[in-house]
Design an enzyme around this catalytic site. Sequence first.
Site, PDB file in Angstrom:
ATOM      1  CB  ALA A 204      -0.903   0.004   1.231  1.00  0.00           C
ATOM      2  CE  LYS A 205       5.313   5.258  -0.542  1.00  0.00           C
ATOM      3  NZ  LYS A 205       6.560   4.627  -0.086  1.00  0.00           N
ATOM      4  CB  ALA A 206      -0.951   7.184   2.076  1.00  0.00           C
TER       5      ALA A 206
END
Length: 369
Positions: free
Chosen positions: A72-74
Site C-alpha cells: 500500500a502507499k499514501a
Amino acid sequence: MPAFDAFGPEKIIRVYDPKSGMKGVIVIDNTRRGVGKGGIRMTGSVSENEVMRLARTMTWKNAMADLPFGGAKAGIFADPKTLTPQKKKQLIEAFGRALKGIAPSLYVAGPDINTTEKEMGQIAIAAGSRKVCTGKPSRMGGIPHELGSTGFGVAHSTMLALNYLGMNPSDARVAIEGYGNVGTFVHQYLSQWGVPVSAVSDSSGVIIDTHGLDYERLMNVKKEFGSVTRYRGKHARKGNNILTAPANVLVTAAIPDLVTMQNVNQVKHKLVVQGSNISMSPGVEHRLHARGTLIIPDFVANAGGVISSYVEHIGGKPPQMFRMVESKIKKNVNLLFKEMDRTHLSPRDAAMRIAMERVKSGKWNGPRN
Ligand code: NAD
C-alpha cells in the site's frame, strides 16, 4: 481509469477534509499476504498514479522481505516547503483522522518523503491508535530509523554477495555512494566485519583511501564539518566521481539514477548492492548484468527498514529488530541466489519471481516474531 491487473489495486481511497483543505489518497494494492503497508508521501508533485505505482512496489518488497504485509502507499497532495509548520501539522492531523476505519485494519502507514517520526506521532494521536502507523518516536513504542536497520541489512546483503562470488572480504574494496542514514551504517558494519571501504561520497564530493577509510574518524569529520571530503589521512585523497573511485564493490545509498546509459561503462565493479531505491533503470541494470556484474536489487537489499516496521507493528523492541533483519535478509538473499542458479534469471527477475509466487499463493511461511 487506473491500470487494474491480476494483483490490484484492491482499493483507492480518496480523502478530503474541507476544513483544513487536506487532500490525499490511500492506495491498497494487494492484501493477500496481510494488511497493506507503505509510507505517506507529502509533496507538491505526488499524484494518484505515483501512489499506485509505489503501492505496487510495496507489494513486491513486503513479499520479498517475507513479511505478513501486503502493499500500500499514501499521498498527501501538498508541498511542505510552501506551508507553515502549523499548517503542515493541520494537514497531517486531518490525514490521521481520515485513517480511522481504514488503519490498521486495511492499511498501516509509515514515513516517506517529507513525513518523519514526528508526523507519525501526530498521525497516531489524531487517529486515536498507535497501531495505525510505524516509524513513531520511541516514547510511543516506535523503533527509530536512527538505529540503522536498513544499512545493517544492506551490509549483510553485501557480505552474502561477496561469499556468493567467492571473494574474500578483506580483498573487497567498497565504494559507498551517500553518507546518510543508509551509507554510514553500511560503513560501520562492513568495517566491523573486516571489509575495507575505499571510497565514500556525499553531496559535496568523494573521499578515497584504498587502505580503508576509518569509520569513527569519518563520522566525526562528517559531524563536525558536514562533509566527508574534509577527512584527512596518510593515504587519503579527494575524488570527483564515486563510480570511478578505486573499488570492486559499489553500494548505492543516495540518489535515484546514479548509473545511466551515459555513465554505465564507468561501472567496473564485480558487485553492486542497491541500498538506495532505483539507482538505475531496468535497462541499465540489464546492461551491467549482461557484463557479469552481480547486482543485489534494491527491494531485496534495503528491506531492513520494512522489517524494522514489522517488528514495531508487533510491539517488538530493537534487539528483536536486529535479529529479524539479519535472519530475513540472510534467508531471502540466499533464496535469491538459489533461484538465480536454478533459473539463470537476472537477480531482479529472479527476485520478482519469488515475490510474485509468494503473493499468488498468499501463503505465509515464516514465524511471526
Ligand atoms: P539520507 O538523507 O540520510 O542520506 C542521503 C545521503 O546522500 C547524504 O549523505 C547526502 O549528502 C548524500 N547525497 C545527496 N546527493 C548526493 C549525490 N549527488 N552524490 C552523493 N551523495 C549524495 O538518506 P538515507 O535515508 O540514507 O537514504 C538513502 C537512499 O536509500 C534513498 O534513496 C532512500 O530512498 C533509500 N532508502 C532508505 C531507507 C532508510 O531506511 N533510510 C530504506 C530504504 C531505502
